[in-house]
Design a protein around this motif. Structure first.
Motif, PDB file in Angstrom:
ATOM      1  N   VAL A 104       0.857  -1.182   0.000  1.00 24.46           N
ATOM      2  CA  VAL A 104       0.000   0.000   0.000  1.00 24.46           C
ATOM      3  C   VAL A 104       0.895   1.234   0.000  1.00 24.46           C
ATOM      4  CG1 VAL A 104      -1.735   1.319   1.271  1.00 24.46           C
ATOM      5  CG2 VAL A 104      -1.867  -1.183   1.195  1.00 24.46           C
ATOM      6  N   MET A 105       0.595   2.156  -0.901  1.00 26.37           N
ATOM      7  CA  MET A 105       1.390   3.392  -0.991  1.00 26.37           C
ATOM      8  C   MET A 105       0.602   4.434  -1.759  1.00 26.37           C
ATOM      9  SD  MET A 105       4.196   2.250  -3.907  1.00 26.37           S
ATOM     10  CE  MET A 105       4.636   0.732  -3.037  1.00 26.37           C
ATOM     11  N   PRO A 106       1.006   5.706  -1.713  1.00 28.76           N
ATOM     12  CA  PRO A 106       0.337   6.745  -2.499  1.00 28.76           C
ATOM     13  C   PRO A 106       0.599   6.556  -3.989  1.00 28.76           C
ATOM     14  CG  PRO A 106       1.677   7.699  -0.732  1.00 28.76           C
ATOM     15  CD  PRO A 106       2.061   6.267  -0.843  1.00 28.76           C
ATOM     16  N   MET A 107      -0.289   7.091  -4.798  1.00 29.83           N
ATOM     17  CA  MET A 107      -0.106   7.009  -6.243  1.00 29.83           C
ATOM     18  C   MET A 107       1.183   7.705  -6.674  1.00 29.83           C
ATOM     19  SD  MET A 107      -1.233   5.816  -9.100  1.00 29.83           S
ATOM     20  CE  MET A 107      -2.920   5.295  -8.739  1.00 29.83           C
ATOM     21  N   ALA A 108       1.599   8.737  -5.949  1.00 25.82           N
ATOM     22  CA  ALA A 108       2.830   9.448  -6.306  1.00 25.82           C
ATOM     23  C   ALA A 108       4.028   8.512  -6.326  1.00 25.82           C
ATOM     24  CB  ALA A 108       3.071  10.601  -5.328  1.00 25.82           C
ATOM     25  N   ALA A 135       3.193   5.341  -9.099  1.00 20.84           N
ATOM     26  CA  ALA A 135       3.236   5.695 -10.518  1.00 20.84           C
ATOM     27  C   ALA A 135       4.561   5.333 -11.163  1.00 20.84           C
ATOM     28  CB  ALA A 135       2.956   7.187 -10.683  1.00 20.84           C
ATOM     29  N   ALA A 136       5.658   5.438 -10.420  1.00 18.99           N
ATOM     30  CA  ALA A 136       6.980   5.134 -10.975  1.00 18.99           C
ATOM     31  C   ALA A 136       7.269   3.645 -11.001  1.00 18.99           C
ATOM     32  CB  ALA A 136       8.049   5.851 -10.161  1.00 18.99           C
ATOM     33  N   LEU A 137       6.433   2.845 -10.338  1.00 10.59           N
ATOM     34  CA  LEU A 137       6.702   1.413 -10.199  1.00 10.59           C
ATOM     35  C   LEU A 137       5.819   0.543 -11.080  1.00 10.59           C
ATOM     36  CD1 LEU A 137       6.958   1.252  -6.293  1.00 10.59           C
ATOM     37  CD2 LEU A 137       8.838   1.425  -7.946  1.00 10.59           C
ATOM     38  N   GLY A 138       4.614   0.998 -11.387  1.00  6.48           N
ATOM     39  CA  GLY A 138       3.627   0.134 -12.004  1.00  6.48           C
ATOM     40  C   GLY A 138       3.858  -0.139 -13.475  1.00  6.48           C
ATOM     41  N   VAL A 142       6.096  10.359 -14.431  1.00  6.60           N
ATOM     42  CA  VAL A 142       7.099   9.444 -13.873  1.00  6.60           C
ATOM     43  C   VAL A 142       6.842   7.987 -14.254  1.00  6.60           C
ATOM     44  CG1 VAL A 142       7.569  10.980 -11.942  1.00  6.60           C
ATOM     45  CG2 VAL A 142       5.855   9.170 -11.673  1.00  6.60           C
ATOM     46  N   MET A 143       5.831   7.728 -15.065  1.00  6.25           N
ATOM     47  CA  MET A 143       5.514   6.350 -15.419  1.00  6.25           C
ATOM     48  C   MET A 143       6.541   5.761 -16.367  1.00  6.25           C
ATOM     49  SD  MET A 143       1.371   6.204 -15.834  1.00  6.25           S
ATOM     50  CE  MET A 143       0.317   6.347 -14.397  1.00  6.25           C
ATOM     51  N   ARG A 144       6.649   4.442 -16.298  1.00  8.07           N
ATOM     52  CA  ARG A 144       7.565   3.710 -17.164  1.00  8.07           C
ATOM     53  C   ARG A 144       7.064   3.697 -18.605  1.00  8.07           C
ATOM     54  NH1 ARG A 144       9.067  -1.902 -14.022  1.00  8.07           N
ATOM     55  NH2 ARG A 144       9.975  -0.974 -12.132  1.00  8.07           N
ATOM     56  N   ASP A 145       7.989   3.570 -19.508  1.00  7.59           N
ATOM     57  CA  ASP A 145       7.638   3.377 -20.915  1.00  7.59           C
ATOM     58  C   ASP A 145       6.813   2.094 -21.042  1.00  7.59           C
ATOM     59  OD1 ASP A 145       7.616   3.636 -23.711  1.00  7.59           O
ATOM     60  OD2 ASP A 145       9.409   2.387 -23.897  1.00  7.59           O
TER      61      ASP A 145
END
Length: 421
Positions: free
Chosen positions: A258-262, A265-268, A288-291
């Protein structure tokens, strides 16, 4: 007298044969509606009722509309989302006697016109809504068409939220039953239905694996629980984003991060929104999202993945697969949006399994019978489904499966009702 086809608003009446196939297929897997159709067609308790329905117009909902008609009602059917209407099913429903005003890909103006035409044609005594668009119209531009209403029902969480707000402001003009809140609806439709159909849509439309990917689920209500559970079962590493501390604790104890979307977003790799709120994923998250990140919404309205920010970040979308649009960032990263940000499981799929919707629609039909039986005795507020309706649907389903359960003995019933040991 004109046929229902001639007075309906359809994309192409010639598509009906395909729609009939779809309706017949789901009918074979919906034993509760089959049983109710057999029972109610004999004495037609809804004779004289005019039912206006706004709901995702695909095979299972069309069959429900036909069962309402078998019970004696005159049925007027429209969609509840411009991309979830299936034109062949709409044409088939019209051929079977339902008045239909809907087509796939309706513009906002056409969508509103279809809602309005449905209400004008029906001048309804009963209302079946999914998301609250008909209800909203009956409280704004076409309040004159609510004069004959006995009451109505709401199918989904978002619609119930809107009804609660109307009730709190004292503006709700007729009784509305929160079918979404029935145990035989939300415990199965929201959880198992949304879980399966949403992941199915992601897989079908991308032809990519879920296993090994990080799936970020925004919202851990019953729909979010179902999505997280199904993603985990497919081998995903699941992250949950929540604003409710109780639900966040539940997600933790169910084994999810569980974590904030901030941070998420960089992990998903795959993002699925099921919150009923707007701007859940927005500019700072896209940046910050992945390609290759995949975005899918399973909430009722297309506001959870904020498309104005997505376009500002990634420019105009390019269709790279059916139902999949690519947005390309200035640095070349691509983000993929399924179903234009609308309900991915319906805008880009066939929706929930037939067996699951059989439960929800059994509740809907019995709720409308209850409304007619109680006409004139209900307040203009949001009403919960009577528990005996849940029980009847549950027992009908178990009988259809050949499943037997225990019954309390008279002694046990006395014991659990007593305060003395």
């Amino acid at each position: 007298m004109p046929s229902k086809v001639s007075v309906s608003t359809l994309r192409d009446p010639g598509l009906a044969p395909s729609g009939h196939q779809k309706i017949d297929w789901v009918k074979a897997h919906m034993p509760i509606l089959n049983q109710l159709e057999r029972e109610l067609s004999a004495h037609r308790p809804l004779a004289g009722q005019r039912v206006a329905m706004s709901i995702h117009l695909e095979a299972k909902t069309a069959y429900m509309a036909l069962v309402f008609a078998a019970a004696g009602a005159e049925v007027f059917l429209t969609g509840s989302n411009p991309l979830s209407t299936q034109d062949d099913v709409a044409a088939a429903a019209a051929e079977r006697g339902v008045t239909v005003h809907a087509w796939h890909g309706a513009t906002p103006e056409e969508y509103t016109a279809h809602l309005t035409r449905t209400l004008e044609a029906a001048r309804p005594t009963l209302l079946l809504d999914d998301g609250g668009d008909l209800t909203h119209l009956l409280h704004t531009g076409r309040a004159d068409l609510a004069a004959n209403l006995i009451g109505g029902s709401e199918e989904t969480s978002t619609g119930v939220q809107r009804l609660r707000a109307m009730e709190a402001e004292g503006v709700l003009r007729f009784p509305m039953v929160a079918v979404n809140n029935a145990r035989m609806k939300h415990l199965f439709d929201n959880r198992y239905g949304t879980g399966q159909s949403t992941l199915e849509s992601v897989m079908r439309n991308t032809n990519l694996s879920i296993a090994g990917k990080r799936v970020v689920v925004a919202g851990y209500g019953w729909c979010g629980k179902g999505v997280a559970m199904r993603a985990k079962g497919l081998g995903a590493r699941v992250i949950v984003c929540e604003v409710d501390p109780v639900l966040a604790n539940e997600a933790l104890m169910d084994g999810f991060e569980v974590m904030p979307m901030a941070r998420a977003a960089a992990l998903g790799d795959i993002f699925i929104t099921v919150t009923g709120c707007e701007k859940v994923i927005r500019r700072e998250h896209f940046e910050v999202m992945r390609d290759g990140a995949i975005l899918a919404n399973a909430g009722h309205f297309d506001v959870e993945i904020w498309k104005p920010d997505l376009e500002a970040f990634g420019g105009q979308p390019v269709r790279v697969r059916p139902h999949v649009d690519a947005y390309t960032a200035p640095d070349g990263r691509r983000l993929y949006l399924i179903g234009e940000g609308r309900l991915a499981n319906l805008a880009a799929g066939d929706g929930h399994p037939a067996e699951v919707m059989d439960l929800s629609f059994g509740v809907q039909l019995l709720t409308h019978l209850w409304l007619v039986e109680n006409r004139g005795r209900l307040e203009n507020r949001v009403i919960e489904v009577p528990p005996e309706i849940d029980t009847r649907v549950a027992e009908t389903r178990l009988r259809a499966l050949g499943v037997e359960i225990d019954r309390l003995t008279p002694e046990q019933e006395r014991y659990i009702r007593s305060w003395q040991v």
